[in-house]
Design an enzyme around this catalytic site. Structure first.
Site: not given
Ligand code: CIR
Length: 259
Positions: A65-66, A160, A60, A85, A130, A247
């Site tokens: 961004e996360d 999110h 991922d 992650r 999350r 993201c």
């Molecule tokens: C996840 O589930 O962590 C990734 N497949 C998708 C993350 C998307 N991130 C976001 O919306 N900030």
């Protein structure tokens, strides 16, 4: 100068986390082409794109961004809600170190940057699968002296907070009211996504331009009709990995070296 940190798509993207979607094959070539276009659009809009190397073992990791919340004064490295992650953090830390003082969300708190919406001095944090109250508590302490207010808000039906609401300007938010209650976000004007396009609330604002996912033309029209300059960006392939437009980048102003 505006910086956009991005990262190449991991060859392991097929093993990405999925919460609300069924797994379907992701076409590597299409995903890379769309991601390349996204980076080009950011460059065309004046961002200096800092493209980080792919992470072969971190499926991922394109969703940078996360992993951080970058404010003018400080960057907060998150502790992602998905354990798979957490290895994404070291390279993001290295990328942000030249630009900001760094702070960290620590165990047992969990926080994904996708859950953090910053609108001027208001920071809203989605309480999702999350991100949790403990991270909200830590975040409050980290920004207490900087004049921000931090509020935890409930989201439902989406991954999110920023799946449900993002900002198109300093005071106008694009929202899917089925996924978040607008009363959590007082003092803002709202544009609602087209009801046929529930996932359309995630847009990227670069200066005066609002990038929206090309799959959601009706919502794009609503944003234009409200007087904003819009630009469609095709992001359909990474949408299969539950990623939207915000993201794939961390966008922030470079520090003023003369200040
Ligand atoms: C996840 O589930 O962590 C990734 N497949 C998708 C993350 C998307 N991130 C976001 O919306 N900030």
């Amino acid at each position: 100068m505006r910086i956009a940190v991005t990262r190449g798509i991991s060859p392991a993207i097929g093993h990405c986390q999925l919460t609300h979607l069924e797994r379907e094959p992701i076409d590597d070539e299409v995903a890379r082409a769309q991601h390349g276009t996204y980076e080009r659009v950011l460059r065309d809009l004046g961002c200096q794109v800092e493209h980080l190397a792919e992470e072969p073992d971190l499926p991922d990791s394109v969703f940078v961004e996360d992993i951080a919340v970058v404010l003018d004064e400080v960057a907060i490295i998150t502790r992602p809600g998905a354990e798979s992650r957490r290895g994404e953090r070291s390279s993001i830390r290295r990328a942000l170190e030249p630009h900001r003082r760094l702070e960290h969300i620590r165990a047992p708190g969990i926080l994904d940057g996708g859950d953090v919406l910053v609108v001027q001095k208001d920071i809203y944090v989605g309480l999702s699968t999350r991100s949790d109250d403990e991270a909200v508590r830590q975040l409050k302490l980290l920004v207490a002296d900087l004049g921000y207010t931090v509020t935890g808000v409930e989201v439902r039906g989406c991954l999110h907070l920023k799946s449900a609401v993002t900002a198109v300007s300093e005071d106008t938010l694009l929202i899917n009211p089925d996924w978040i209650d607008a009363t959590y976000l007082p003092g803002h004007a709202f544009i609602q996504v087209d009801p046929a396009e529930p996932s359309a609330a995630n847009v990227v604002r670069v200066g005066d331009t609002v990038l929206f996912a090309a799959d959601f033309p009706r919502t794009g029209e609503r944003i234009s009709a409200a007087g904003f300059r819009t630009l469609p960006v095709d992001a359909s392939e990474l949408a299969k990995a539950e990623g939207a437009l915000t993201c794939c980048s961390l966008i922030f102003e470079a520090p003023d070296r003369n200040a």
